[in-house]
Every structure is written in C-alpha cells, then in structure tokens.
Design a protein around this motif. Structure first.
Motif, mmCIF file in Angstrom:
data_model
loop_
_atom_site.group_PDB
_atom_site.id
_atom_site.type_symbol
_atom_site.label_atom_id
_atom_site.label_comp_id
_atom_site.label_asym_id
_atom_site.label_seq_id
_atom_site.Cartn_x
_atom_site.Cartn_y
_atom_site.Cartn_z
ATOM 1 N N ASP A 97 -15.542 1.020 -1.157
ATOM 2 C CA ASP A 97 -15.548 0.217 -2.165
ATOM 3 C C ASP A 97 -16.946 -0.020 -2.493
ATOM 4 O OD1 ASP A 97 -15.809 -1.772 -4.034
ATOM 5 O OD2 ASP A 97 -14.387 -3.026 -3.070
ATOM 6 N N ALA A 98 -17.742 0.718 -3.494
ATOM 7 C CA ALA A 98 -19.011 0.706 -3.566
ATOM 8 C C ALA A 98 -19.396 -0.843 -4.153
ATOM 9 C CB ALA A 98 -19.201 1.545 -4.891
ATOM 10 N N ASP A 99 -18.632 -1.733 -4.470
ATOM 11 C CA ASP A 99 -19.159 -3.020 -4.812
ATOM 12 C C ASP A 99 -18.260 -4.121 -3.999
ATOM 13 O OD1 ASP A 99 -20.915 -2.248 -7.117
ATOM 14 O OD2 ASP A 99 -19.058 -1.641 -8.113
ATOM 15 N N HIS A 100 -18.209 -3.649 -2.844
ATOM 16 C CA HIS A 100 -17.152 -4.659 -2.133
ATOM 17 C C HIS A 100 -17.862 -6.081 -1.896
ATOM 18 C CE1 HIS A 100 -14.133 -5.625 0.785
ATOM 19 N NE2 HIS A 100 -15.094 -6.149 1.872
ATOM 20 N N VAL A 101 -17.133 -7.112 -1.718
ATOM 21 C CA VAL A 101 -17.731 -8.379 -1.491
ATOM 22 C C VAL A 101 -16.780 -8.836 -0.338
ATOM 23 C CG1 VAL A 101 -17.848 -10.896 -2.284
ATOM 24 C CG2 VAL A 101 -18.320 -8.881 -4.010
ATOM 25 N N SER A 102 -17.157 -9.621 0.623
ATOM 26 C CA SER A 102 -16.468 -9.965 1.792
ATOM 27 C C SER A 102 -15.617 -11.163 1.689
ATOM 28 C CB SER A 102 -17.459 -10.183 3.105
ATOM 29 O OG SER A 102 -16.672 -10.674 4.127
ATOM 30 N N ASN A 103 -14.603 -11.155 1.987
ATOM 31 C CA ASN A 103 -13.468 -12.402 1.750
ATOM 32 C C ASN A 103 -13.584 -13.074 3.116
ATOM 33 O OD1 ASN A 103 -11.940 -10.605 3.375
ATOM 34 N ND2 ASN A 103 -10.521 -10.253 1.987
#
Length: 269
Positions: A97-103
């Motif tokens: 995922d090139a634009d991953h945001v941690s959950n």
C-alpha cells in the motif's frame, strides 16, 4: 559474498545514490559501512529482471535488495526498539500500500508499506535516527522505500536476521535433489492458485514436502531423505540456464552455515 564484493558490484554500475539532501561519497571501498542514517545505494541496472529478495540485518541496521540473486541496492534502516523487537525469520510480502495509514499507531503515515505479518510488522518509509527506534517495523529512507516498492510484488521473500553477513551463491541444495516420493501417493492441485510465486517447504521430521503458490497449498507428498535434517535452511532459486540451477543461500538466525556450502553439502548436491 563479501561486503566488499557487494560494494564493488554496486559502485561499478551506480548511476546515483542519494538521500533527501546529500550525494553519496565517491569512494568504493567501505561505501556500505560509511552509509549514514537515511542514505542508501541503488543500482538496478546490474540485474534488470528476475525475482526479488530482501535481507534485513538487525545487527548492521541495513537492508539488502537482490534481484535474480544479484545485489542491486543496500540501505540503512531503523528496526524495533527495546520492548518492540523486530522478529527474525523468513517472511513474504503479504500486502502493499503506497499510501498506508496505520490503524494501530494513531493514524501514523507509513508510505510505501509492504506488510510482512498481519500482526503489524512491515517495511515502510519512515524516520531513521541512526538506531533501532520503531515499534517493530523496518523503517526505510523514503526514496529507497519508493524504489524498492516499485520492483517488488506480493509473495517475495524477505529475510530478517541478526546475522551481519549477506546471502551467498550456493550450489543446488542437496535436500532438494535427494528428496523423493516414498510412494505414489501425492496431492497436486495447481488450479487452486494458477499464478504467483512458488514456495517449497520440506520437513525432515514429517518426511513431507508441501508446495505453496501465493500462500495457497497446491501440492504435497511424502518424501525420503538420505540423512537426518538437524537444522533449518532457506534458499531462493536465482536462475535456471544451460548450466543448471543457481541458488542463493539466505542467512537465518543461528545458522552457522550462512556462508558457502561445506564440502559435505556439495557432495550431496
């Protein structure tokens, strides 16, 4: 393969080696050892095509990228801090995922994320302070993370090890040449996963071989082996040509044979 040889191979075909703000020093010898936090070397033209593998050394805080068994890049990294150790072992890239945001970590940005476990361990772009500082992930310089992301695919092999040594070219593993079915009983269902990287797991204790493609079991069989298997080893197939199969031995934690194959091993090949 020594660090010196890796350095020379990279330097000979190096077209650029950058960080966000600095050009790499011009010297060849010792260039890898001299990398400062956030710096890397990148020379993909050395091996334009072929399977990609990544080896991360927790001891040296560096990641080595290989394509077709040839080193094409090395980067500084920042791995898990005290209490958040980065696990060692052999992993595969499960998600990209090139634009991953941690959950998990308050919506932390993790650009060019390549997931190694569903428990939160991944390679991604991040801050490199010069020492282990992550929650277990492998932080890469942003530019290197983007370059690496561009050449990988799901299912590639990633080895995380305490060993400071890098992979070496090895002859055909004796286990793979000696393993043979003990009977005509086997399972073979390639249609369950028609495409993707193939992994072969050989268990000496269970006397069994299992074939996985994209993480899905497509075949298995009983085997007979010539001798007891008393340690775990990992190999990746570099290429096949007129001279036969060419393998790369991947260093595993605690494996004293992460160098060249011994004479005994060669005799079994």
């Amino acid at each position: 393969m020594t660090t010196r040889l890796l350095t020379c191979r990279l330097a000979l075909a190096l077209t650029f080696a950058t960080t966000a703000s600095a050009q790499m020093p011009p010297s060849i010898d010792g260039r890898i050892e001299q990398l400062k936090p956030g710096e890397y070397l990148w020379a993909p033209e050395i091996a334009p095509a072929g399977p990609v593998a990544v080896v991360v050394s927790l001891t040296t805080q560096k990641a080595y990228a290989y394509r077709n068994g040839v080193p094409i890049g090395v980067s500084t990294v920042s791995t898990g801090s005290d209490g958040h150790a980065t696990p060692t072992g052999v992993f595969t890239v499960l998600q990209k995922d090139a634009d991953h945001v941690s959950n998990v970590y308050k919506d932390a940005q993790m650009p060019f994320m390549q997931r190694l476990t569903w428990g939160g361990i991944a390679m991604h772009a991040g801050n490199l302070p010069g020492y282990p500082a992550s929650h277990g992930c492998i932080r890469l310089p942003p530019a290197f993370a983007k370059l690496l992301f561009g050449i990988t695919r799901l299912g590639i092999t990633v080895v995380i090890t305490q060993d400071a040594r890098v992979p070496v070219v090895a002859s055909t593993p004796g286990l793979l040449t000696s393993a043979g079915s003990t009977s005509g009983n086997f399972i073979w269902n390639p249609q369950l996963s028609p495409k993707g990287p193939v992994f072969i797991v050989v268990s000496g204790r269970d006397r069994r071989i299992v074939v996985l493609r994209n993480g899905i079991e497509i075949g298995s069989s009983g085997i007979a082996v010539d001798a007891a298997i008393n340690r775990t080893s990992a190999f990746t197939l570099q290429s096949i040509d007129a001279d036969g199969e060419h393998w790369l031995r991947l260093p595993l934690p605690g494996d004293p044979r992460s160098g060249e194959l011994s004479a005994e091993d060669r005799a079994k090949s």
